[in-house]
Design an enzyme around this catalytic site. Structure first.
Site, mmCIF file in Angstrom:
data_model
loop_
_atom_site.group_PDB
_atom_site.id
_atom_site.type_symbol
_atom_site.label_atom_id
_atom_site.label_comp_id
_atom_site.label_asym_id
_atom_site.label_seq_id
_atom_site.Cartn_x
_atom_site.Cartn_y
_atom_site.Cartn_z
ATOM 1 N N CYS A 34 -6.456 -3.873 -0.179
ATOM 2 C CA CYS A 34 -4.952 -3.987 -0.356
ATOM 3 C C CYS A 34 -4.595 -2.467 -0.831
ATOM 4 C CB CYS A 34 -4.640 -4.930 -1.553
ATOM 5 S SG CYS A 34 -5.138 -4.563 -3.267
ATOM 6 N N ASP A 36 -5.096 -0.778 -3.758
ATOM 7 C CA ASP A 36 -4.731 -0.537 -4.908
ATOM 8 C C ASP A 36 -6.257 -0.505 -5.918
ATOM 9 O OD1 ASP A 36 -2.167 0.000 -4.619
ATOM 10 O OD2 ASP A 36 -1.702 -2.237 -4.690
ATOM 11 N N CYS A 59 -0.131 2.913 -4.263
ATOM 12 C CA CYS A 59 1.041 3.154 -4.020
ATOM 13 C C CYS A 59 2.016 3.438 -5.288
ATOM 14 C CB CYS A 59 1.877 1.697 -3.525
ATOM 15 S SG CYS A 59 1.871 0.371 -4.607
ATOM 16 N N CYS A 103 0.729 -5.199 -8.341
ATOM 17 C CA CYS A 103 0.342 -4.066 -9.023
ATOM 18 C C CYS A 103 0.282 -4.255 -10.714
ATOM 19 C CB CYS A 103 1.260 -3.149 -8.764
ATOM 20 S SG CYS A 103 1.203 -2.582 -7.114
#
Length: 144
Positions: A34, A36, A59, A103
């Site tokens: 993903c 992250d 991100c 996140c």
């Protein structure tokens, strides 16, 4: 995808970036699939998180949630830090777009992972205190 002013501020000017030498606990969560990955470092003295730093590959929302999470637990007891939820991180940032909620989940998990590492280093089984920390990407809710 619109980000709040707070998200943009924590992305552009992240707080508590870096590593802590001889950290009391280090937690890493995320998944390269993903994109992250968060690593959280905590320094604990007398059951209080006296310092916290992070390194995040991801991100802008991942960086912002890491930054905000560190701000929310610095100076708090371990028990208070463990009560921090992804929802509280999102609220402190004035929200996140739905596709970026994962996140905030990773930020919560990174803190728990660092605390679990701290307890392991003390010879204490962290699972009854911290709970299970999922290690797969499905747990964070990202769309991979």
């Amino acid at each position: 995808m619109a980000y709040s002013a707070k998200v943009m501020d924590h992305f552009a000017n992240p707080r508590n970036v870096g590593e802590i030498e001889n950290a009391s606990g280090i937690g890493e969560v995320g998944n390269p699939k993903c994109g992250d990955i968060m690593r959280m470092y905590i320094k604990v003295e007398d059951n209080v998180i006296t310092d916290v730093k992070f390194k995040t590959f991801g991100c802008g929302a991942a960086i912002a949630t890491s930054s905000m999470a560190t701000e929310l637990i610095k100076g708090k007891t371990i028990d208070d830090a463990l009560k921090l939820t992804n929802k509280a991180v999102m609220e402190a940032l004035d929200g996140l777009p739905p596709v970026k909620v994962h996140c905030s989940v990773l930020a919560e998990q990174a803190i728990k992972s660092a605390v679990a590492d701290y307890y392991r280093k003390q010879g204490i089984d962290p699972t009854p205190i911290v709970g299970e920390i999922p290690e797969d990407c499905e747990a964070c809710g990202c769309s991979v």
